[in-house]
Design a protein around this motif. Structure first.
Motif, short mmCIF file in Angstrom:
data_model
loop_
_atom_site.label_atom_id
_atom_site.label_comp_id
_atom_site.label_asym_id
_atom_site.label_seq_id
_atom_site.Cartn_x
_atom_site.Cartn_y
_atom_site.Cartn_z
N ARG A 1 0.85 -1.19 0.00
CA ARG A 1 0.00 0.00 0.00
C ARG A 1 0.88 1.24 0.00
N TRP A 2 0.33 2.33 -0.49
CA TRP A 2 0.94 3.65 -0.33
C TRP A 2 0.24 4.31 0.84
N LEU A 3 1.02 4.83 1.78
CA LEU A 3 0.46 5.51 2.95
C LEU A 3 1.01 6.93 3.03
N ALA A 4 0.17 7.83 3.51
CA ALA A 4 0.60 9.20 3.79
C ALA A 4 0.47 9.40 5.29
N SER A 5 1.55 9.88 5.90
CA SER A 5 1.56 10.06 7.35
C SER A 5 2.00 11.47 7.70
N THR A 6 1.35 12.05 8.68
CA THR A 6 1.75 13.35 9.21
C THR A 6 1.81 13.24 10.72
N GLY A 7 2.67 14.04 11.32
CA GLY A 7 2.80 13.97 12.77
C GLY A 7 3.46 15.20 13.34
N GLN A 8 3.54 15.23 14.66
CA GLN A 8 4.15 16.32 15.40
C GLN A 8 4.87 15.76 16.61
N ALA A 9 6.13 16.16 16.76
CA ALA A 9 6.90 15.78 17.94
C ALA A 9 6.76 16.87 19.01
N PHE A 10 6.79 16.46 20.26
CA PHE A 10 6.71 17.37 21.39
C PHE A 10 7.95 17.17 22.25
#
Length: 191
Positions: free
Chosen positions: A156-165
């Motif tokens: 599969r192709w996946l798109a991921s977004t995130g934020q580090a704290f």
């Protein structure tokens, strides 16, 4: 008749200001001749019932809010992930497990995440995560990559977004984000 000085049958321990468990101070129960104390006790019981009722309503509202959020996330087709950058343990929503071809509830770590990424995309995806965890950056993460289901073999192709704290010393303490299957749009663009 004299006031009853025996302690009540059950008392619940509280905490002192220094955090140690300490039984609460308990006033003797009023005698049947102490009408002012009985009125005060009745008022206290009534106040405690009202507080319990407000707490129950608040808990019900929180459950309803959690259910709405869960349904919205499920409807969006997104998975949610939460990485502890110190222990490298991951917490995944059920959809993340599905996207990575794993049985729901399998213990997952950052190494599990990397193992699921297509070998040709693995180094770039890892570099982007490391950049997001760098305190000199803004902590943001966005990457599209291929996965090969760990148990299923489905690509599969996946798109991921995130934020580090980060804590005040600059140590990354949490890294949280979303992931979704974008295989259809990638295939449509290629056609």
């Amino acid at each position: 008749m004299a006031a009853n000085t025996d302690p009540p049958a059950a008392s619940y321990p509280g905490l002192s200001q220094d955090g140690n468990r300490q039984p609460p101070s308990v006033e003797p129960l009023p005698s049947s001749d102490d009408s002012a104390a009985q009125v005060n006790l009745a008022a206290t019981i009534s106040r405690l019932r009202e507080e319990a009722s407000r707490h129950a309503a608040s808990a019900s509202s929180a459950r309803e809010s959690d259910e709405r959020l869960r349904l919205a996330i499920a409807a969006s087709g997104m998975g949610i992930w939460d990485l502890d950058p110190i222990s490298h343990e991951l917490s995944w929503s059920d959809h993340c497990y599905e996207l990575f071809g794993l049985t729901v509830g399998t213990q997952v770590t950052y190494d599990t995440f990397l193992a699921g990424i297509h070998p040709e995309d693995r180094a770039v995806a890892d570099a982007d995560v490391q950049q997001a965890l760098d305190p000199m950056g803004d902590g943001r993460y966005a990457r599209t990559f291929r996965v090969v289901g760990i148990e299923t073999g489905i690509e599969r192709w996946l798109a991921s977004t995130g934020q580090a704290f980060f804590d005040p010393t600059g140590q990354a303490v949490r890294f949280i984000g979303t992931i979704q299957d974008v295989s259809r749009s990638i295939k449509a663009e290629a056609a």
